[in-house]
Design an enzyme around this catalytic site. Structure first.
Site, PDB file in Angstrom:
ATOM      1  CB  ALA A  84     -15.161 -40.512   7.466  1.00  0.00           C
ATOM      2  CD  GLU A  98      -8.759 -37.229  13.613  1.00  0.00           C
ATOM      3  OE1 GLU A  98      -8.631 -38.436  13.333  1.00  0.00           O
ATOM      4  OE2 GLU A  98      -7.881 -36.573  14.211  1.00  0.00           O
ATOM      5  CG  HIS A 126      -3.697 -41.497  23.935  1.00  0.00           C
ATOM      6  ND1 HIS A 126      -3.094 -42.344  24.833  1.00  0.00           N
ATOM      7  CD2 HIS A 126      -4.845 -42.109  23.556  1.00  0.00           C
ATOM      8  CE1 HIS A 126      -3.857 -43.425  24.974  1.00  0.00           C
ATOM      9  NE2 HIS A 126      -4.920 -43.299  24.217  1.00  0.00           N
ATOM     10  CG  HIS A 185      -4.562 -40.101  20.038  1.00  0.00           C
ATOM     11  ND1 HIS A 185      -3.988 -41.128  19.326  1.00  0.00           N
ATOM     12  CD2 HIS A 185      -5.806 -40.514  20.361  1.00  0.00           C
ATOM     13  CE1 HIS A 185      -4.862 -42.127  19.249  1.00  0.00           C
ATOM     14  NE2 HIS A 185      -5.965 -41.772  19.845  1.00  0.00           N
ATOM     15  N   GLY A 239     -10.553 -43.259   4.355  1.00  0.00           N
ATOM     16  CA  GLY A 239     -10.553 -43.825   5.696  1.00  0.00           C
ATOM     17  C   GLY A 239     -11.955 -44.329   6.004  1.00  0.00           C
ATOM     18  NE  ARG A 245     -11.299 -39.472  19.184  1.00  0.00           N
ATOM     19  CZ  ARG A 245     -10.805 -40.680  19.489  1.00  0.00           C
ATOM     20  NH1 ARG A 245     -11.592 -41.630  19.929  1.00  0.00           N
ATOM     21  NH2 ARG A 245      -9.512 -40.916  19.355  1.00  0.00           N
ATOM     22  NE  ARG A 296      -8.137 -41.797  25.073  1.00  0.00           N
ATOM     23  CZ  ARG A 296      -8.472 -42.210  23.862  1.00  0.00           C
ATOM     24  NH1 ARG A 296      -8.629 -41.326  22.890  1.00  0.00           N
ATOM     25  NH2 ARG A 296      -8.654 -43.482  23.618  1.00  0.00           N
TER      26      ARG A 296
END
Ligand SMILES: Cc1cc2nc3c(=O)[nH]c(=O)nc-3n(C[C@H](O)[C@H](O)[C@H](O)COP(=O)(O)OP(=O)(O)OC[C@H]3O[C@@H](n4cnc5c(N)ncnc54)[C@H](O)[C@@H]3O)c2cc1C
Ligand code: SF4
Ligand code: FES
Lengths: 651, 248
Positions: free
Chosen positions: A60, A441, A282, A417, A58, A451, A346
């Protein structure tokens, strides 16, 4: 520190975390410079003798692999998809933050740092967050140089928008597909290094165990998902960039394959798992439509800029929404939070939706939904403008639900989420196992208990392009370490653990499918460790998860064989790990007797029902060590020298 | 609704596959196509049969993992990915054929799963900008006209699913290749390597055994992201120019 009574049966407390390795400086802004200066360097000729394994491609993982490969290290990368380009980062929609202050609207590194610490409800580490804000500006430069097609204005310069309730415009975006474009940039950089021979890529390979030799991470055991073959890969250091664990809830906005296996296996080999109960729910997702539902779809948060959220005032009102007169509607966010209205953060928007549904005022199947209404926006701006701004989201909604959101309000409901928790890392992103680094993550990172929007992409790329490549050298400078032999007992043991687990799954031949266990676990987690948690509920959840785990190992049905592509076997391994993680999440949630960010404890709220933190008792990171007789808690105290702790208020 | 399925079953690359009939009696029209296959797989598992293997991950139409041929059409009757297709596009009692992508360059791994690693190798042959980490100038150093940025973006939306190849009578991957050539070729950052990129990628495309493009246009029709056919004209122009300049 006080430990509330009655929880000893769940865990014990160990020594506090001694050191995060953040350099001591006069001002936080000097810290990263100092670390880069003090970290030992590896000269280019020696890098060729050093090898690094990276699990995950991903943002990262791909960014780290491309950068370390280019720097001259031997990199071996793994992902479970058929191409590194398909990692879950691809699905991010909204954007990526950076403190460029291109708008001249008062943004700065300090403000991004401040917003992130506050948004995280004062449960993140100042040193790491400050560095994240500093690094953010370089990320945008790097991505533009790679050809990432960010949105631009007519003058040819980059466009920005404000996102996630902050007051400055610092979010860079690429239509609704920012994650895709950033990942393709990192993927292309990675493919360039693969072509150059600097990175060896193994797609469709799942990492199932870490190899720890003499206390250091030295390799991984992986399964080739195409053939079933198990192999061991050894190196001087290992990086986990394996993403988040939101799928412990079964239904989430994560991709179907997202899992905790890589980090959980490392946890069981000694890596601390930090703040597992911090999950982000979320507020704007498409509600569940039936029992067959396999995943939930996020509708971009930007919809809250113009849509109004409401439910009927009456209970179980099943009239067509268009026939409900204005004075029989409750625009509850505007009513409760007049200052922020529909744009509250959120966690607050999600909980408010849950509350009205608990009051039996929810709409749609099962009463689990609220309206997101664009009728006023269409009247105010005209349909064409709404279409230009949100057309692709409206289309997506129509495709999934079969309803036309231009004519009838959308229905939305919160969904899992993102996971703020993850493997504990120090300032160098090194876990509690020397030589095991964790990025993106997968680590417990920079977001505290909540976050902010557009900050995960920033963190993944900061970690992979800029932080890790400047800290891992300090560790590698002491290498190359003694060569580990494939016949080393620790290597054989790791491999054997993998083989035995697979053999066990295939031998149970029970009656319940893997998915049925996963769904049940998901229900338990959602009901008791979701938007609202209570001591009573969490205790119930822990005992149900323990039973479920037992049933799983006695009665799971895994079809097919080990030495072939076997998706049922892949899922069994992931669900087995989710069952263990779920229990730790509940224990973490149970022990944290305060509300903060995404973690809302029913017992800890203000008179108005808002989250109530207890900074005197809980301003720490909960880093859990795996112990044979239950988890051991290590506290890392959080000290705030640059931001003043306040109770968040959005009224 | 009731659905009759005929699904390609193939245990591994060495064994011949065949179509196998299944019946589902209780399909909801709100299910996605893949959720319908999940239901089939749960019932196969419970009765001790092996579930159908298929690739999928995001189920949001963006990762490019999913993709099967449905009644002879790549990704099925709507212009979208397989995961975003819903059962309301079918009628009660329909018979649906489900097959893997068919292309010599995408060998079947199992059932509906194919090997698309050839796409990664085409990217390796030049589908990037060489910009080592840390060397970048400020993002605003080079303005990019909005028109170019928007067109580059349109091409950059390709998800690498492979439907274009499955749809093409020649089994060509030119649309996929051209999407990348167009994305990077329209941006100033992509200029220095423009010639070597197009030559490298087209060579690799051919080496992987993909067919040549005869501008039939089936690829664009099947493409869930609507990558236009004129990207291929652009590729051809770039290729001719590069060859004339003697690159490669
Ligand atoms: C729908 C959605 C929208 C989002 N929108 C935004 C946004 O607008 N802005 C923002 O900042 N953030 C957003 N996020 C969050 C953000 O996308 C993620 O947090 C981030 O991309 C994670 O990146 P990563 O590199 O850490 O992990 P991932 O991208 O998840 O990559 C994980 C990698 O690890 C590999 N892997 C995992 N386990 C194993 C294993 N056992 N063996 C081998 N390989 C393994 C996978 O193959 C994959 O390559 C969004 C998230 C979702 C779900
Ligand atoms: S060009 Fe279209 S069909 Fe071909 S791989 Fe890209 S998105 Fe898929
Ligand atoms: S599963 Fe990702 S595009 Fe279909």
């Amino acid at each position: 520190m006080t430990q509330s009574s009655g929880l000893d049966e769940f865990f014990t407390e160990g020594a506090p975390v001694a050191d995060t390795k953040a350099p001591v400086v006069d001002h936080i802004s000097e810290m990263w410079d100092k670390r880069r200066f003090e970290a030992k360097l590896v000269n280019p000729a020696n890098r060729r003798k050093l090898s690094v394994i990276i699990v995950g491609t991903g943002l990262a993982g791909a960014s780290a692999a491309a950068t370390l490969g280019e720097a001259g290290y031997h990199v071996t990368s793994f992902c479970y998809q058929d191409s590194p380009r398909r990692a879950h980062s691809i699905a991010a929609q909204g954007g990526i933050n950076a403190a460029k202050n291109y708008r001249n609207d008062g943004d700065s590194i300090y403000r991004l740092f401040y917003d992130t610490v506050k948004g995280g409800d004062y449960r993140s580490r100042e040193s790491n967050v400050y560095r994240l804000a500093q690094t953010s500006v370089e990320i945008i430069d790097q991505c533009v140089a790679q050809g990432v097609p960010f949105a631009r204005e007519y003058g040819g310069l980059l466009d920005n928008r404000s996102f996630g309730g902050v007051q400055v415009s610092r979010t860079f975006y690429a239509r609704g597909q920012t994650g895709q474009q950033l990942l393709i940039g990192a993927y292309q950089a990675l493919e360039r290094q693969i072509a150059a021979g600097a990175v060896k890529m193994h797609t469709r390979h799942e990492m199932l165990e870490v190899v720890v030799v003499d206390g250091k991470a030295r390799g991984v055991v992986v399964r080739d998902l195409k053939t079933g073959e198990i192999s061991t890969h050894l190196a001087d250091a290992v990086v986990l960039a394996s993403g988040g664990y939101g799928n412990v809830f079964y239904l989430s906005t994560n991709a179907m394959g997202c899992n905790v296996t890589a980090t959980w296996r490392a946890h069981k080999k000694g890596a601390y798992f930090a703040n597992p109960c911090y999950t982000q729910i979320h507020p704007t997702c498409i509600p569940v439509s039936g029992d067959y539902q396999s995943k939930l779809t996020l509708m971009s948060e930007s919809l809250r800029n113009d849509g109004r959220i409401w439910v009927p005032k009456a209970h179980e009102d099943d009239r067509d929404p268009r026939e409900i007169p204005e004075d029989e509607r409750d625009y509850y966010l505007e009513r409760i939070y007049p200052a922020f209205g529909n744009l509250v953060p959120r966690d607050i928007a999600s909980r408010a939706a849950k509350n009205v549904c608990d009051e039996r005022r929810g709409v749609g199947p099962g009463g689990l939904g609220v309206y997101l209404d664009f009728a006023d926006a269409i009247e105010r701006m005209g349909r064409a403008t709404v279409e230009a701004k949100y057309g692709n989201l409206f289309d997506m909604y129509a495709r999934i639900t079969g309803e036309n959101p231009y004519e009838t309000p959308m229905r939305i409901y919160p969904a899992v989420h993102y996971t703020m928790g993850g493997l504990w890392v120090d300032y160098d992103l090194q876990s509690s196992i020397p030589g095991l680094f964790v990025t993106g993550e997968a680590n417990f990172s920079d977001h505290g208990a909540n976050r902010l929007g557009a900050s995960a992409l920033m963190q993944g790329l900061a970690d992979g392009y800029f932080v890790l490549p400047n800290t891992i050298n300090d560790y590698l400078a002491a290498g190359p370490f003694t060569k580990v032999d494939e016949s080393d007992p620790a290597v054989l043991e790791a491999r054997q653990q993998v083989e035995e687990r697979i053999a066990k799954f295939l031998s149970i031949k029970g009656t319940r499918t893997v998915d049925s266990f996963h769904k049940e676990l998901g229900h338990v987690m959602w009901d008791y460790c979701g938007m609202e948690r209570s001591e009573e509920g969490l205790r119930k959840a822990i005992s149900r998860i323990r039973e479920l785990k037992k049933e799983f190992w006695e009665d799971v049905l895994v079809t097919g064989e080990g030495m072939e592509l076997n998706q049922s076997l892949e899922r069994a391994g992931r669900v087995a790990d989710f069952l263990e993680l779920g229990e730790l999440m509940c224990i973490d949630a149970l022990h944290r007797q305060e509300s903060c960010g995404g973690h809302f404890r029913a017992e800890s709220q203000t008179e108005e029902g808002e989250a109530l933190r207890h900074d005197d008792e809980f301003a720490y990171v909960a880093a859990w060590e795996h112990g044979d007789s239950g988890p051991v808690l290590h506290k890392e105290d959080l000290v705030y020298n640059y931001v003043e702790l306040k109770q968040r208020s959005y009224k | 609704m009731k659905i009759n399925l005929r699904v390609w079953r193939q245990k591994n690359p060495e064994i011949d596959g065949k179509m196998v009939d299944y019946q589902l009696d209780d399909v909801s029209e709100d299910m996605s196509f893949l959720e319908m296959l999940d239901v089939l797989n749960e019932s196969l598992s419970v009765s001790g049969e092996e579930p159908v293997a298929f690739d999928h991950d995001c189920r949001e139409g963006i990762c490019g993992s999913c993709g099967v041929v449905i009644n002879g059409i790549a990704h099925g009757p709507e212009v979208t990915t397989t995961c975003q297709l819903h059962m309301r596009s079918f009628a009660d009692g329909d018979t649906i054929d489900v097959e893997p992508w068919r292309s010599g360059s995408f060998p079947v791994v199992k059932d509906l799963v194919v090997d698309r690693s050839s796409f990664d190798r085409i990217i390796q042959a030049g589908g990037y900008v060489s910009a080592p980490t840390g060397t970048a100038p400020d993002a605003h150093a080079t303005p990019v006209p909005k028109k170019d940025a928007d067109h580059a973006f349109d091409a950059a939306t390709c998800i690498g699913c492979g439907a274009c190849v499955a749809a093409c009578p020649n089994g060509s991957a030119m649309l996929f290749t051209a999407a990348k050539i167009t994305h990077l070729g329209l941006l100033p950052q992509g200029q220095p390597e423009r010639d070597s990129r197009v030559i490298g990628m087209v060579d690799q495309h051919d080496a992987e055994g993909f067919g040549g493009c005869t501008q039939i246009g089936e690829c664009t029709a099947a493409c869930p992201k609507g990558i236009p056919l004129h990207t291929i004209s652009r590729l051809n122009k770039d290729l001719l120019g590069a060859l004339a300049r003697g690159e490669g």
